[in-house]
Design a protein around this motif. Sequence first.
Motif, mmCIF file in Angstrom:
data_model
loop_
_atom_site.group_PDB
_atom_site.id
_atom_site.type_symbol
_atom_site.label_atom_id
_atom_site.label_comp_id
_atom_site.label_asym_id
_atom_site.label_seq_id
_atom_site.Cartn_x
_atom_site.Cartn_y
_atom_site.Cartn_z
ATOM 1 N N ASP A 80 0.856 -1.068 -0.031
ATOM 2 C CA ASP A 80 0.143 0.065 -0.059
ATOM 3 C C ASP A 80 1.074 1.255 -0.084
ATOM 4 O O ASP A 80 1.260 1.741 1.144
ATOM 5 N N LEU A 81 1.217 1.613 -1.176
ATOM 6 C CA LEU A 81 2.429 2.684 -1.315
ATOM 7 C C LEU A 81 2.245 3.828 -0.569
ATOM 8 O O LEU A 81 2.990 4.512 0.219
ATOM 9 N N MET A 82 0.922 4.295 -0.438
ATOM 10 C CA MET A 82 0.387 5.658 0.106
ATOM 11 C C MET A 82 0.884 5.652 1.447
ATOM 12 O O MET A 82 0.874 6.744 2.403
ATOM 13 N N TRP A 83 0.408 4.566 2.326
ATOM 14 C CA TRP A 83 0.901 4.477 3.736
ATOM 15 C C TRP A 83 2.209 4.570 4.384
ATOM 16 O O TRP A 83 2.349 4.828 5.260
ATOM 17 N N LEU A 84 3.125 4.450 3.422
ATOM 18 C CA LEU A 84 4.644 4.372 3.664
ATOM 19 C C LEU A 84 5.024 6.012 3.995
ATOM 20 O O LEU A 84 5.637 6.244 4.724
ATOM 21 N N ASP A 85 4.297 6.856 3.070
ATOM 22 C CA ASP A 85 4.497 8.172 3.556
ATOM 23 C C ASP A 85 4.198 8.639 4.858
ATOM 24 O O ASP A 85 4.798 9.615 5.528
ATOM 25 N N ALA A 86 3.358 8.293 5.392
ATOM 26 C CA ALA A 86 3.015 8.600 6.940
ATOM 27 C C ALA A 86 4.068 8.223 7.810
ATOM 28 O O ALA A 86 4.307 8.923 8.799
ATOM 29 N N LEU A 87 4.807 7.209 7.585
ATOM 30 C CA LEU A 87 5.761 6.640 8.450
ATOM 31 C C LEU A 87 7.181 7.682 8.129
ATOM 32 O O LEU A 87 8.010 7.610 9.219
ATOM 33 N N ILE A 88 7.278 8.091 6.960
ATOM 34 C CA ILE A 88 8.327 8.976 6.543
ATOM 35 C C ILE A 88 8.061 10.150 7.470
ATOM 36 O O ILE A 88 9.116 10.862 8.146
ATOM 37 N N VAL A 89 6.941 10.757 7.427
ATOM 38 C CA VAL A 89 6.591 12.181 8.130
ATOM 39 C C VAL A 89 6.486 11.942 9.595
ATOM 40 O O VAL A 89 6.705 12.796 10.334
ATOM 41 N N LEU A 90 6.005 10.808 10.105
ATOM 42 C CA LEU A 90 5.913 10.715 11.470
ATOM 43 C C LEU A 90 7.032 11.106 12.438
ATOM 44 O O LEU A 90 6.798 11.880 13.396
ATOM 45 N N PRO A 91 8.101 10.633 12.209
ATOM 46 C CA PRO A 91 9.370 11.239 12.996
ATOM 47 C C PRO A 91 9.202 12.764 12.977
ATOM 48 O O PRO A 91 9.566 13.371 13.810
ATOM 49 N N LEU A 92 9.137 13.198 11.918
ATOM 50 C CA LEU A 92 9.196 14.886 11.599
ATOM 51 C C LEU A 92 8.045 15.500 12.444
ATOM 52 O O LEU A 92 8.175 16.781 13.128
ATOM 53 N N VAL A 93 6.919 14.807 12.325
ATOM 54 C CA VAL A 93 5.709 15.556 13.263
ATOM 55 C C VAL A 93 6.028 15.686 14.567
ATOM 56 O O VAL A 93 5.783 16.459 15.143
ATOM 57 N N VAL A 94 6.687 14.226 15.238
ATOM 58 C CA VAL A 94 7.008 14.207 16.620
ATOM 59 C C VAL A 94 7.977 15.029 16.962
ATOM 60 O O VAL A 94 7.914 15.737 18.151
ATOM 61 N N ALA A 95 9.071 15.373 16.089
ATOM 62 C CA ALA A 95 10.127 16.377 16.455
ATOM 63 C C ALA A 95 9.400 17.808 16.566
ATOM 64 O O ALA A 95 9.796 18.645 17.343
ATOM 65 N N GLY A 96 8.367 17.897 15.618
ATOM 66 C CA GLY A 96 7.760 19.383 15.617
ATOM 67 C C GLY A 96 6.968 19.529 17.019
ATOM 68 O O GLY A 96 6.938 20.590 17.633
ATOM 69 N N ILE A 97 6.196 18.659 17.501
ATOM 70 C CA ILE A 97 5.518 18.599 18.769
ATOM 71 C C ILE A 97 6.725 18.809 19.889
ATOM 72 O O ILE A 97 6.515 19.439 20.722
ATOM 73 N N ASP A 98 7.880 18.089 19.712
ATOM 74 C CA ASP A 98 8.858 18.297 20.725
ATOM 75 C C ASP A 98 9.054 19.856 20.849
ATOM 76 O O ASP A 98 9.182 20.454 21.878
ATOM 77 N N ARG A 99 9.397 20.537 19.800
ATOM 78 C CA ARG A 99 9.979 21.832 19.580
ATOM 79 C C ARG A 99 8.679 22.806 20.136
ATOM 80 O O ARG A 99 8.739 23.728 20.581
ATOM 81 N N LEU A 100 7.107 22.405 19.731
ATOM 82 C CA LEU A 100 6.369 23.216 20.191
ATOM 83 C C LEU A 100 6.114 23.263 21.777
ATOM 84 O O LEU A 100 5.753 24.240 22.217
ATOM 85 N N VAL A 101 6.181 21.875 22.271
ATOM 86 C CA VAL A 101 6.358 21.983 23.904
ATOM 87 C C VAL A 101 7.766 22.588 24.572
ATOM 88 O O VAL A 101 7.429 23.541 25.577
#
Length: 226
Positions: free
Chosen positions: A159-180
């Motif tokens: 399911d090609l499109m699902w893999l993009d979410a795993l690429i972005v997930l660590p970057l979203v989490v890093a963004g939350i770290d910076r937000l807090v």
Amino acid sequence: MRLRKADEQRRRWENVGLAWLIALGIVMVAFGFWHVTPFGHRNLLMSDMGTQYIPLLTALQHALRYQTFHLFSFSLSLGSNVVPTVAYYLLSPFNIIVLAFSAANVPIAASVIIMVKIATIAATMAWFLQDHFLTSSRVTIVFALAFSLSGFVAVDFFDLMWLDALIVLPLVVAGIDRLVRAQRLGMFYGWLLVSMVTNYYLGYMMCLFSILYFGYTLFNQWGRLG
């Protein structure tokens, strides 16, 4: 001090690059062992890959190569708007790889896209681990590889499109770290938007995860201050 910091940054980017290359090499060896395209006669035309992704990727290749874009198609039931279909399946930037292949070789392009995406998952996770734990240890590569080759990837990689979410997930989490920690919103909102645009099916799940992780991080932050 400045030189040491530069060496630290260089080592971090080396780890990111090594994670990408090692993950790519592992997937290539696995595909080669099982004689999967482009290393053999077997292909990944199973489930949604054969019935949905390959026809859509072929249509995308034709549209990009000949600049023929249509917002309505009679190939969908009795005729329908194709914008939702494009938004759901085809907005990943990795799909541009199909332009390097002929229409007959789109299944090979799909295999290459999968390999590159898995390698990129390892790269973004390696970057996040180093940023989160303030380290440049090579051990982060091991954990990044474990994430990129996890059970979710092994079961759903076609399911090609699902893999993009795993690429972005660590970057979203890093963004939350910076937000807090620093009240900096840009990285979180930017990468969350990317996750929604490239694949809204898992994008809303990313939003749910973000709420939970934000609460967890905020709780930890208050605990330290207390």
